[in-house]
Design a protein around this motif. Structure first.
Motif, PDB file in Angstrom:
ATOM      1  N   SER A  19      70.736  43.014  -4.742  1.00 15.59           N
ATOM      2  CA  SER A  19      69.412  42.661  -4.223  1.00 15.59           C
ATOM      3  C   SER A  19      68.846  43.861  -3.460  1.00 15.59           C
ATOM      4  CB  SER A  19      69.504  41.446  -3.301  1.00 15.59           C
ATOM      5  OG  SER A  19      70.103  41.785  -2.070  1.00 15.59           O
ATOM      6  N   PRO A  20      67.533  44.029  -3.481  1.00 15.99           N
ATOM      7  CA  PRO A  20      66.929  45.183  -2.799  1.00 15.99           C
ATOM      8  C   PRO A  20      67.294  45.265  -1.322  1.00 15.99           C
ATOM      9  CG  PRO A  20      65.323  44.124  -4.223  1.00 15.99           C
ATOM     10  CD  PRO A  20      66.539  43.249  -4.219  1.00 15.99           C
ATOM     11  N   ILE A  21      67.312  44.154  -0.631  1.00 18.92           N
ATOM     12  CA  ILE A  21      67.591  44.188   0.803  1.00 18.92           C
ATOM     13  C   ILE A  21      69.057  44.506   1.076  1.00 18.92           C
ATOM     14  CG2 ILE A  21      68.056  41.735   1.236  1.00 18.92           C
ATOM     15  CD1 ILE A  21      65.759  42.482   3.586  1.00 18.92           C
ATOM     16  N   ALA A  22      69.971  43.968   0.275  1.00 19.83           N
ATOM     17  CA  ALA A  22      71.396  44.260   0.461  1.00 19.83           C
ATOM     18  C   ALA A  22      71.694  45.726   0.168  1.00 19.83           C
ATOM     19  CB  ALA A  22      72.247  43.357  -0.423  1.00 19.83           C
ATOM     20  N   LYS A  23      71.039  46.280  -0.834  1.00 19.85           N
ATOM     21  CA  LYS A  23      71.239  47.699  -1.146  1.00 19.85           C
ATOM     22  C   LYS A  23      70.745  48.586  -0.006  1.00 19.85           C
ATOM     23  CE  LYS A  23      69.231  47.997  -5.141  1.00 19.85           C
ATOM     24  NZ  LYS A  23      68.763  48.348  -6.479  1.00 19.85           N
ATOM     25  N   LYS A  24      69.646  48.200   0.625  1.00 19.23           N
ATOM     26  CA  LYS A  24      69.126  48.981   1.754  1.00 19.23           C
ATOM     27  C   LYS A  24      70.078  48.885   2.946  1.00 19.23           C
ATOM     28  CE  LYS A  24      65.805  50.894   1.481  1.00 19.23           C
ATOM     29  NZ  LYS A  24      65.550  52.274   1.064  1.00 19.23           N
ATOM     30  N   VAL A  25      70.611  47.693   3.230  1.00 16.76           N
ATOM     31  CA  VAL A  25      71.582  47.543   4.314  1.00 16.76           C
ATOM     32  C   VAL A  25      72.818  48.393   4.019  1.00 16.76           C
ATOM     33  CG1 VAL A  25      73.141  45.936   5.477  1.00 16.76           C
ATOM     34  CG2 VAL A  25      70.766  45.282   5.056  1.00 16.76           C
ATOM     35  N   GLU A  26      73.285  48.368   2.779  1.00 13.42           N
ATOM     36  CA  GLU A  26      74.459  49.164   2.412  1.00 13.42           C
ATOM     37  C   GLU A  26      74.174  50.663   2.569  1.00 13.42           C
ATOM     38  OE1 GLU A  26      77.566  49.917  -1.250  1.00 13.42           O
ATOM     39  OE2 GLU A  26      76.166  48.266  -1.380  1.00 13.42           O
ATOM     40  N   GLU A  27      73.020  51.097   2.103  1.00 11.72           N
ATOM     41  CA  GLU A  27      72.661  52.521   2.215  1.00 11.72           C
ATOM     42  C   GLU A  27      72.689  52.975   3.675  1.00 11.72           C
ATOM     43  OE1 GLU A  27      68.600  55.196   1.925  1.00 11.72           O
ATOM     44  OE2 GLU A  27      68.725  53.382   0.680  1.00 11.72           O
ATOM     45  N   TYR A  28      72.054  52.219   4.555  1.00 10.63           N
ATOM     46  CA  TYR A  28      72.010  52.605   5.964  1.00 10.63           C
ATOM     47  C   TYR A  28      73.356  52.399   6.653  1.00 10.63           C
ATOM     48  CZ  TYR A  28      67.107  53.668   5.745  1.00 10.63           C
ATOM     49  OH  TYR A  28      65.915  54.250   5.432  1.00 10.63           O
ATOM     50  N   SER A  29      74.115  51.410   6.235  1.00 11.79           N
ATOM     51  CA  SER A  29      75.460  51.216   6.806  1.00 11.79           C
ATOM     52  C   SER A  29      76.340  52.412   6.517  1.00 11.79           C
ATOM     53  CB  SER A  29      76.112  49.954   6.235  1.00 11.79           C
ATOM     54  OG  SER A  29      75.435  48.817   6.636  1.00 11.79           O
ATOM     55  N   ARG A  30      76.313  52.878   5.283  1.00 15.37           N
ATOM     56  CA  ARG A  30      77.146  54.031   4.914  1.00 15.37           C
ATOM     57  C   ARG A  30      76.692  55.302   5.622  1.00 15.37           C
ATOM     58  NH1 ARG A  30      79.789  53.148  -0.854  1.00 15.37           N
ATOM     59  NH2 ARG A  30      79.908  50.900  -0.730  1.00 15.37           N
ATOM     60  N   LYS A  31      75.396  55.377   5.896  1.00 16.10           N
ATOM     61  CA  LYS A  31      74.840  56.569   6.512  1.00 16.10           C
ATOM     62  C   LYS A  31      75.048  56.594   8.032  1.00 16.10           C
ATOM     63  CE  LYS A  31      70.970  58.081   4.444  1.00 16.10           C
ATOM     64  NZ  LYS A  31      69.532  58.217   4.132  1.00 16.10           N
ATOM     65  N   PHE A  32      74.903  55.441   8.689  1.00 12.94           N
ATOM     66  CA  PHE A  32      74.842  55.430  10.152  1.00 12.94           C
ATOM     67  C   PHE A  32      75.930  54.625  10.852  1.00 12.94           C
ATOM     68  CE2 PHE A  32      70.399  55.986   8.747  1.00 12.94           C
ATOM     69  CZ  PHE A  32      70.163  57.240   9.287  1.00 12.94           C
ATOM     70  N   ILE A  33      76.590  53.736  10.176  1.00 16.06           N
ATOM     71  CA  ILE A  33      77.555  52.854  10.834  1.00 16.06           C
ATOM     72  C   ILE A  33      78.969  53.300  10.493  1.00 16.06           C
ATOM     73  CG2 ILE A  33      78.393  50.485  11.068  1.00 16.06           C
ATOM     74  CD1 ILE A  33      75.579  50.731  12.126  1.00 16.06           C
ATOM     75  N   SER A  34      79.745  53.568  11.523  1.00 16.20           N
ATOM     76  CA  SER A  34      81.137  53.921  11.286  1.00 16.20           C
ATOM     77  C   SER A  34      81.982  52.654  11.352  1.00 16.20           C
ATOM     78  CB  SER A  34      81.604  54.914  12.350  1.00 16.20           C
ATOM     79  OG  SER A  34      81.489  54.331  13.636  1.00 16.20           O
TER      80      SER A  34
END
Length: 193
Positions: A19-34
């Motif tokens: 889903s578009p929203i889940a992909k965006k959460v995943e993208e930002y999680s991988r980028k900013f969340i350790s």
């Protein structure tokens, strides 16, 4: 066509990761969340969704078909999302509480899980809500990514929250056909667990 040419059996349980929203959460999680991270997923519905008319539209509330209620769908989707957002870690149950109807189907559930890397996952699911609502939150070290319906908000320490519009968090139909192409590609990928 892609699936038919492979020697694999395809059971479409991971559609929400496309889903578009889940992909965006995943993208930002991988980028900013350790990791370890905390994930909270809340899904509110006013009742179980009806499945495809050609099959068994009420499979979610038919024990011999689903084996359970809200924990099967959308619960399974939520667990898969959480796993992806914390680095594909195996989840171990910590707590579970459910509300059942007279037929033994869970209509509401709260669950908590932990992973080997110390991440924590909380699910709050209900078919007894007043509306259709989805909320995701992934956080660690003062950073958080919050998806509430169609918006994703990136919160970072000492900065103004950044709002990212994602269009719609819903698919065009109840079976998410518009997400399947990418799902097939993920399924056939040698790197997908």
């Amino acid at each position: 066509d892609l699936i038919e040419k492979s020697s694999l059996t395809f059971i479409p349980c991971h559609t929400w990761v496309c889903s578009p929203i889940a992909k965006k959460v995943e993208e930002y999680s991988r980028k900013f969340i350790s990791t370890p991270a905390q994930v909270r997923i809340v899904v509110e519905r006013s009742g179980p969704a009806e499945g495809a008319k050609e099959g068994h539209p009420l499979w979610r509330v038919t024990p011999r078909l689903s084996g359970g209620g809200i924990l099967m769908d959308p619960g399974y989707h939520c667990l898969r999302l959480a796993q992806r957002w914390i680095g594909d870690q195996e989840l171990h149950p910590l707590e579970l509480s459910s509300e059942f109807d007279l037929g033994g189907i869970d209509w509401a559930a709260k669950a908590k899980f932990s992973s080997e890397n110390g991440s924590q996952v909380e699910l709050v699911l209900t078919w007894k809500g007043n509306k259709r609502h989805v909320y995701y939150e992934v956080s660690a070290n003062g950073w958080s990514i919050v998806a509430d319906e169609d918006n994703v908000v990136l919160n970072s320490p000492g900065r103004t929250p950044r709002v990212i519009l994602c269009g719609t968090s819903l698919s065009t139909d109840g079976v998410h056909l518009d997400w399947y192409r990418e799902l097939y590609e993920l399924f056939l990928s040698p790197n997908e667990p």
